[in-house]
Design a protein around this motif. Structure first.
Motif, PDB file in Angstrom:
ATOM      1  N   ARG A 104       8.870   0.798   2.735  1.00 30.41           N
ATOM      2  CA  ARG A 104       8.103  -0.161   1.942  1.00 30.41           C
ATOM      3  C   ARG A 104       8.441   0.015   0.474  1.00 30.41           C
ATOM      4  O   ARG A 104       8.688   1.133   0.011  1.00 30.41           O
ATOM      5  CB  ARG A 104       6.607   0.067   2.122  1.00 30.41           C
ATOM      6  CG  ARG A 104       6.107  -0.342   3.467  1.00 30.41           C
ATOM      7  CD  ARG A 104       4.610  -0.284   3.527  1.00 30.41           C
ATOM      8  NE  ARG A 104       4.152   1.095   3.396  1.00 30.41           N
ATOM      9  CZ  ARG A 104       2.889   1.462   3.425  1.00 30.41           C
ATOM     10  NH1 ARG A 104       1.946   0.572   3.579  1.00 30.41           N
ATOM     11  NH2 ARG A 104       2.546   2.714   3.303  1.00 30.41           N
TER      12      ARG A 104
ATOM     13  N   SER B 115       4.118  -1.628  -3.067  1.00 29.12           N
ATOM     14  CA  SER B 115       3.233  -1.709  -1.907  1.00 29.12           C
ATOM     15  C   SER B 115       2.403  -0.441  -1.769  1.00 29.12           C
ATOM     16  O   SER B 115       1.193  -0.490  -1.533  1.00 29.12           O
ATOM     17  CB  SER B 115       4.039  -1.922  -0.627  1.00 29.12           C
ATOM     18  OG  SER B 115       4.770  -3.110  -0.696  1.00 29.12           O
TER      19      SER B 115
ATOM     20  N   THR C 240       6.544 -10.103  -1.654  1.00 29.29           N
ATOM     21  CA  THR C 240       6.689  -9.631  -3.023  1.00 29.29           C
ATOM     22  C   THR C 240       5.716 -10.405  -3.898  1.00 29.29           C
ATOM     23  O   THR C 240       5.786 -11.637  -3.962  1.00 29.29           O
ATOM     24  CB  THR C 240       8.134  -9.851  -3.526  1.00 29.29           C
ATOM     25  OG1 THR C 240       9.028  -9.184  -2.638  1.00 29.29           O
ATOM     26  CG2 THR C 240       8.316  -9.327  -4.933  1.00 29.29           C
TER      27      THR C 240
ATOM     28  N   ILE D 251       1.463  -7.764   1.137  1.00 32.40           N
ATOM     29  CA  ILE D 251       2.035  -7.008   0.012  1.00 32.40           C
ATOM     30  C   ILE D 251       2.027  -5.524   0.336  1.00 32.40           C
ATOM     31  O   ILE D 251       3.034  -4.827   0.139  1.00 32.40           O
ATOM     32  CB  ILE D 251       1.263  -7.294  -1.292  1.00 32.40           C
ATOM     33  CG1 ILE D 251       1.448  -8.755  -1.718  1.00 32.40           C
ATOM     34  CG2 ILE D 251       1.739  -6.355  -2.408  1.00 32.40           C
ATOM     35  CD1 ILE D 251       0.502  -9.204  -2.819  1.00 32.40           C
ATOM     36  N   GLU D 252       0.900  -5.025   0.818  1.00 29.98           N
ATOM     37  CA  GLU D 252       0.789  -3.591   1.129  1.00 29.98           C
ATOM     38  C   GLU D 252       1.762  -3.149   2.223  1.00 29.98           C
ATOM     39  O   GLU D 252       2.207  -2.011   2.224  1.00 29.98           O
ATOM     40  CB  GLU D 252      -0.640  -3.244   1.548  1.00 29.98           C
ATOM     41  CG  GLU D 252      -1.611  -3.205   0.393  1.00 29.98           C
ATOM     42  CD  GLU D 252      -2.951  -2.619   0.769  1.00 29.98           C
ATOM     43  OE1 GLU D 252      -3.164  -2.274   1.955  1.00 29.98           O
ATOM     44  OE2 GLU D 252      -3.804  -2.507  -0.127  1.00 29.98           O
ATOM     45  N   ARG D 253       2.076  -4.035   3.145  1.00 28.74           N
ATOM     46  CA  ARG D 253       3.010  -3.689   4.219  1.00 28.74           C
ATOM     47  C   ARG D 253       4.464  -3.923   3.820  1.00 28.74           C
ATOM     48  O   ARG D 253       5.379  -3.632   4.590  1.00 28.74           O
ATOM     49  CB  ARG D 253       2.688  -4.491   5.480  1.00 28.74           C
ATOM     50  CG  ARG D 253       1.385  -4.018   6.138  1.00 28.74           C
ATOM     51  CD  ARG D 253       1.054  -4.782   7.390  1.00 28.74           C
ATOM     52  NE  ARG D 253       0.721  -6.161   7.027  1.00 28.74           N
ATOM     53  CZ  ARG D 253       1.112  -7.242   7.679  1.00 28.74           C
ATOM     54  NH1 ARG D 253       1.848  -7.139   8.763  1.00 28.74           N
ATOM     55  NH2 ARG D 253       0.765  -8.435   7.272  1.00 28.74           N
ATOM     56  N   GLY D 254       4.680  -4.458   2.619  1.00 27.81           N
ATOM     57  CA  GLY D 254       6.038  -4.702   2.143  1.00 27.81           C
ATOM     58  C   GLY D 254       6.662  -5.955   2.695  1.00 27.81           C
ATOM     59  O   GLY D 254       7.878  -6.129   2.634  1.00 27.81           O
TER      60      GLY D 254
ATOM     61  N   ARG E 259      -1.716  -0.007  -2.366  1.00 24.91           N
ATOM     62  CA  ARG E 259      -2.577   0.559  -1.318  1.00 24.91           C
ATOM     63  C   ARG E 259      -3.310   1.781  -1.831  1.00 24.91           C
ATOM     64  O   ARG E 259      -4.514   1.943  -1.613  1.00 24.91           O
ATOM     65  CB  ARG E 259      -1.753   0.916  -0.082  1.00 24.91           C
ATOM     66  CG  ARG E 259      -2.598   1.426   1.061  1.00 24.91           C
ATOM     67  CD  ARG E 259      -1.768   1.612   2.336  1.00 24.91           C
ATOM     68  NE  ARG E 259      -2.618   1.890   3.465  1.00 24.91           N
ATOM     69  CZ  ARG E 259      -3.122   3.080   3.764  1.00 24.91           C
ATOM     70  NH1 ARG E 259      -2.842   4.130   3.004  1.00 24.91           N
ATOM     71  NH2 ARG E 259      -3.895   3.246   4.829  1.00 24.91           N
TER      72      ARG E 259
END
Length: 69
Positions: free
Chosen positions: A3, A7, A44, A38-41, A11
């Motif tokens: 990630r 990201s 963007t 976004i947090e999981r990549g 988190r």
């Protein structure tokens, strides 16, 4: 595929603030799906999205982007 650092920073900032994805979404005026992606990549964030997130989290934009000293 690892990630992106943004990201992980997002988190970590959310967890440090004691917020769930849904709570952060409500504070930032974004959808929980957007924040999760976004947090999981998988997405963007735009600068305006990052600004909304940093304000909701009470952190600097630079701390999310990695530009903090």
């Amino acid at each position: 595929m690892p990630r992106p650092l943004i990201s992980l920073r997002l988190r970590n900032a959310r967890i440090s603030a004691g917020l769930t994805v849904r709570q952060l979404a409500a504070e930032a005026g974004l959808s929980a799906v957007t924040i999760s992606r976004i947090e999981r990549g998988h997405s963007t964030p735009t600068v305006s999205t990052l600004q909304a997130l940093s304000e909701a989290l009470g952190v600097s934009l630079a701390s999310l982007t990695g530009d903090a000293p």
